[in-house]
Structure formats: C-alpha cells, structure tokens
Design a protein around this motif. Structure first.
Motif, mmCIF file in Angstrom:
data_model
loop_
_atom_site.group_PDB
_atom_site.id
_atom_site.type_symbol
_atom_site.label_atom_id
_atom_site.label_comp_id
_atom_site.label_asym_id
_atom_site.label_seq_id
_atom_site.Cartn_x
_atom_site.Cartn_y
_atom_site.Cartn_z
ATOM 1 N N ASP A 270 0.821 -1.033 0.143
ATOM 2 C CA ASP A 270 0.206 -0.015 0.002
ATOM 3 C C ASP A 270 0.753 1.472 0.108
ATOM 4 O O ASP A 270 0.390 2.242 -0.529
ATOM 5 C CB ASP A 270 -1.016 -0.039 1.210
ATOM 6 C CG ASP A 270 -1.890 -1.092 1.097
ATOM 7 O OD1 ASP A 270 -2.207 -1.589 0.029
ATOM 8 O OD2 ASP A 270 -2.514 -1.503 2.245
ATOM 9 N N CYS A 272 3.056 2.909 -1.789
ATOM 10 C CA CYS A 272 3.406 3.078 -3.263
ATOM 11 C C CYS A 272 4.362 4.362 -3.589
ATOM 12 O O CYS A 272 5.019 4.095 -4.376
ATOM 13 C CB CYS A 272 2.000 2.955 -4.312
ATOM 14 S SG CYS A 272 0.956 4.070 -3.987
ATOM 15 N N TYR A 273 4.333 5.214 -2.904
ATOM 16 C CA TYR A 273 5.056 6.411 -2.974
ATOM 17 C C TYR A 273 6.132 6.513 -2.041
ATOM 18 O O TYR A 273 6.898 7.364 -2.111
ATOM 19 C CB TYR A 273 4.232 7.630 -2.697
ATOM 20 C CG TYR A 273 3.120 7.958 -3.876
ATOM 21 C CD1 TYR A 273 3.639 8.186 -4.919
ATOM 22 C CD2 TYR A 273 1.852 7.570 -3.821
ATOM 23 C CE1 TYR A 273 2.744 8.720 -6.159
ATOM 24 C CE2 TYR A 273 0.626 7.740 -4.773
ATOM 25 C CZ TYR A 273 1.287 8.358 -5.923
ATOM 26 O OH TYR A 273 0.312 8.526 -7.010
ATOM 27 N N SER A 318 1.091 8.343 0.042
ATOM 28 C CA SER A 318 0.543 6.646 -0.031
ATOM 29 C C SER A 318 -0.793 6.345 0.606
ATOM 30 O O SER A 318 -1.522 5.845 0.049
ATOM 31 C CB SER A 318 1.813 5.858 0.553
ATOM 32 O OG SER A 318 2.825 5.769 -0.305
ATOM 33 N N ALA A 321 -3.227 9.907 -1.569
ATOM 34 C CA ALA A 321 -3.241 9.944 -3.113
ATOM 35 C C ALA A 321 -3.482 8.860 -3.764
ATOM 36 O O ALA A 321 -3.078 7.746 -3.115
ATOM 37 C CB ALA A 321 -2.015 10.646 -3.311
ATOM 38 N N PRO A 322 -4.280 8.552 -4.811
ATOM 39 C CA PRO A 322 -4.508 7.405 -5.596
ATOM 40 C C PRO A 322 -3.061 6.922 -5.883
ATOM 41 O O PRO A 322 -2.188 7.675 -6.188
ATOM 42 C CB PRO A 322 -5.601 7.645 -6.736
ATOM 43 C CG PRO A 322 -5.088 9.344 -7.083
ATOM 44 C CD PRO A 322 -4.850 9.891 -5.524
ATOM 45 N N PRO A 323 -2.913 5.600 -6.398
ATOM 46 C CA PRO A 323 -1.766 5.049 -7.022
ATOM 47 C C PRO A 323 -1.473 5.420 -8.403
ATOM 48 O O PRO A 323 -2.457 5.828 -8.845
ATOM 49 C CB PRO A 323 -1.805 3.513 -6.695
ATOM 50 C CG PRO A 323 -3.413 3.307 -6.752
ATOM 51 C CD PRO A 323 -3.746 4.477 -6.183
ATOM 52 N N PRO A 325 -1.193 5.077 -12.154
ATOM 53 C CA PRO A 325 -1.880 4.388 -13.234
ATOM 54 C C PRO A 325 -1.184 2.932 -13.445
ATOM 55 O O PRO A 325 -2.058 2.021 -13.701
ATOM 56 C CB PRO A 325 -2.107 5.303 -14.584
ATOM 57 C CG PRO A 325 -2.191 6.520 -13.833
ATOM 58 C CD PRO A 325 -1.221 6.746 -12.945
ATOM 59 N N ASP A 328 -1.228 0.901 -10.437
ATOM 60 C CA ASP A 328 -2.869 0.360 -10.379
ATOM 61 C C ASP A 328 -3.018 -0.707 -11.432
ATOM 62 O O ASP A 328 -3.616 -1.842 -11.142
ATOM 63 C CB ASP A 328 -3.579 1.530 -10.754
ATOM 64 C CG ASP A 328 -5.043 1.233 -9.837
ATOM 65 O OD1 ASP A 328 -4.956 0.521 -8.770
ATOM 66 O OD2 ASP A 328 -5.907 2.089 -10.281
ATOM 67 N N THR A 329 -2.680 -0.669 -12.567
ATOM 68 C CA THR A 329 -2.605 -1.622 -13.900
ATOM 69 C C THR A 329 -1.929 -2.826 -13.270
ATOM 70 O O THR A 329 -2.431 -4.073 -13.521
ATOM 71 C CB THR A 329 -2.363 -1.006 -15.091
ATOM 72 O OG1 THR A 329 -2.836 -0.083 -15.195
ATOM 73 C CG2 THR A 329 -2.453 -2.089 -16.117
ATOM 74 N N GLU A 331 -1.382 -4.107 -10.524
ATOM 75 C CA GLU A 331 -1.973 -4.779 -9.423
ATOM 76 C C GLU A 331 -3.029 -5.498 -9.810
ATOM 77 O O GLU A 331 -3.455 -6.437 -9.064
ATOM 78 C CB GLU A 331 -2.216 -3.814 -8.187
ATOM 79 C CG GLU A 331 -0.891 -3.331 -7.510
ATOM 80 C CD GLU A 331 -1.426 -1.844 -6.517
ATOM 81 O OE1 GLU A 331 -2.587 -1.796 -6.389
ATOM 82 O OE2 GLU A 331 -0.486 -1.549 -5.669
#
Length: 351
Positions: A270, A272-273, A318, A321-323, A325, A328-329, A331
């Motif tokens: 989770d 990701c940043y 993280s 903010a949304p991950p 793109p 996201d793809t 995952e």
C-alpha cells in the motif's frame, strides 16, 4: 506494488527440490487436518499479536528518541541530529527488507514460529555484519577520501534505478527461480522438500541428515541483508562519520524489524509512494557526499529536516493520493490471472 530497491536473490529450476511444494511431515499433516486452515500466502508470525507488535515498535522508537537525547546531552546537538538522521534513513530502507522477507516466506511457505525463528537469526546476523561493514567504511573514509565519491555513486545509482522503475511501472515481483544461494545449499547439503516445523535439519529414515527449506529460507534472508548493506551502509555514512552513531542508529532500525514485519507485511504494497521518497533520500545523501568531498557541507539539521519531510511526504501521499496508473494496472493484472487460474498453489499456501 512496492518494489525493492536492491536486487532480490532468485532460484533456479535445477534447485526446485529445495523449495517446499506444500509438503509437510506426517505429524504436521495430521495437525493441519485438525487446525483451522489459512488460505493464501504465508502470513506474518502469529507468535506476536498486532497489539504487541505496535507496542514493541513504539518502545523501540521511544528508545531511539531517548538515546538521541542522551547523545545530545553528552556530545551536543549536531551528533544527536546525525543519529536521528541515520535512524530515519535506515528505518525507511528497512521497508525493502520487509518486502523481500515476505517474498521469501511466501515462496518457502514459512509462517508462525518458524518465521519468528528465521527473523531472530537474521537480525542477530545483520547486527554483526553491519558492525563489520560500518567499521570498514569509516576506516576507508578516514584514509581515502575519494571513497566518498564511490559511496555517492552507489546511492545515486540506486536512486535512479528506483525512480526509473517507478516511472515505468515495471514490476519487481521476482519469481525466486534461479538463485545461486539455493544451488549452493543443494551442493553443500542434502535437502528435503518438506518443512519440519522450526527445524533447520532433520534425520531421514536411513540416518542421513537433511536440510529443510527453512534453512534455505534463512540463507536467502542473510544474503538479502548483504545486498541491502550495499546502499544502506553508505547511506548512514553519508549523514555521520562517527562509527558509534552509525552503528547504534543501524541497530535501533534493525531491532524493530521483527515487530515492523508483523505490522507491515500485509500493508507493504500500500505504500506505493514510499519507494520514490526513499530514492529521493538516497539521491540527496549521495549529492551531500559529493558536496562534502568538494568542500560544500550541508548542515546536519538541514539533512535531518530534508530526510524526515521527504519520508513523511511519501507516507502521506501513499495514504491519501491514488496510486499511479501504471501501478494500479500492475496490481489488477495478477488479480485477473488469479481469477482465471484459480488459487495458485492452494496446497502450498495451506501448508
């Protein structure tokens, strides 16, 4: 998914006999038949509850805070800031350790008390290894200043690699196939594909002594720490050249790994940043070392401020903010594959 900044050892097809294929001993199979079944990859050690892990993590962080305050009292603020900066850098880099530990435990189907045993051995070995690495690094810096540029190049290369992977969205989920560590274990020991509780070795019916996959998992954990030290030791020496401060900041970060694994093993993807934030920290420390070599020093207080706010920024992004793109793809793809193929190695996850 969160990617390790350092390469992960992988295993070869010729060494697959060392990998447990969801095979347990007869006693463990009977015990598993009467116990609640856990479906999915290996879970963090159940020996430590989340509450205990949170408490232990908080106590170690408080201990680091008080230890830094003691350094401030006896040796001044600058050395204390160096300790805090080193501790924050090493703690943030330890996220990579958690990712790789989880990868190894999932691959070898290790969980429960066996996980705790491997982590315990790994932490003690890491402490000894870091002491040796830091001592050698400090000696090298004292006698050969251009080593600063070598350390800076290592940190900047790691930072560039992490940023490149993050921007491209490349997955670093290594398939642990083809690892020389496993091949070496197979050459040194006769191995069994069966897990036998917390045992590293078992005796076969014919009297032969066999290494279990738990020993191979421990070997992978130890080799991983050697790989991690390639940039974590230069990173801490980039903020302090005092061997005592460098070693103690490392030890406070390492001591909390077992509890931190219990908390973050299922949450690590989770953040990701956090990896790009760690990359920025490595790049900053590398640039700071280059500046120091050419006579342009950055104050310790400034370094600590930059490091702390960069890591906090990565955690905050993280969380809120949304991950990206690309991530996201990446995952979503494994989830689609899993739905089409059914539970991968269901027996493996249940063992």
């Amino acid at each position: 998914a969160l990617a390790p900044s350092r390469p992960v050892p992988s295993l070869s097809a010729s060494a697959r006999r060392a990998r447990p294929q969801a095979r347990l001993s007869a006693a463990e199979e009977q015990e598993a038949a009467t116990a609640p079944q856990l479906v999915g990859p290996a879970q963090p050690s159940e020996a430590m509850s989340y509450r205990d892990a949170l408490m232990q993590t908080a106590l170690i962080a408080l201990g680091a805070l008080l230890f830094g305050a003691g350094i401030w009292h006896f040796s001044g603020a600058d050395l204390a800031f160096q300790f805090y900066a080193g501790y924050v850098v090493e703690e943030s880099l330890s996220v990579d350790n958690l990712f790789v530990f989880k990868l190894i435990f999932d691959y070898f189907c290790v969980r429960g008390e066996a996980q705790a045993k491997v982590l315990r051995y790994g932490i003690w070995a890491a402490a000894v290894f870091r002491l040796a690495m830091i001592s050698l690094g400090v000696e090298a810096l004292d006698h050969f200043q251009p080593v600063l540029l070598v350390f800076a190049a290592i940190l900047m290369a790691s930072a560039a690699s992490i940023i490149g992977e993050f921007v491209s969205g490349e997955s670093m989920e290594h398939d642990l196939t083809g690892n020389p560590v496993i091949r070496l274990c197979n050459r040194l020991f006769a191995t069994t594909p069966e897990l036998h509780g917390e045992s590293f070795f078992v005796t076969a019916a014919d009297g032969a002594r066999l290494a279990t996959p738990l020993l191979v998992a421990l070997a992978c954990v130890e080799v991983s720490d050697v790989v991690f030290a390639v940039d974590s030791v230069p990173a801490v020496l980039g903020v302090t050249k005092d061997p005592f401060v460098a070693f103690t900041s490392n030890m406070f970060a390492i001591m909390g790994l077992r509890a931190l694994y219990r908390i973050l093993a299922n949450l690590v993807n989770d953040f990701c940043y956090l990896q790009p934030a760690v990359a920025l920290v490595l790049g900053f420390v590398g640039a700071k070392m280059v500046g120091a070599y050419f006579g342009h020093d950055v104050s310790t207080a400034t370094s600590l401020t930059v490091i702390v706010f960069t890591i906090l920024g990565g955690i905050g992004l993280s969380a809120f903010a949304p991950p990206p793109p690309a991530l996201d793809t990446a995952e979503a793809a494994p989830e689609d594959d899993a739905r089409g193929a059914g539970p991968r190695g269901q027996g493996s996850g249940d063992s």
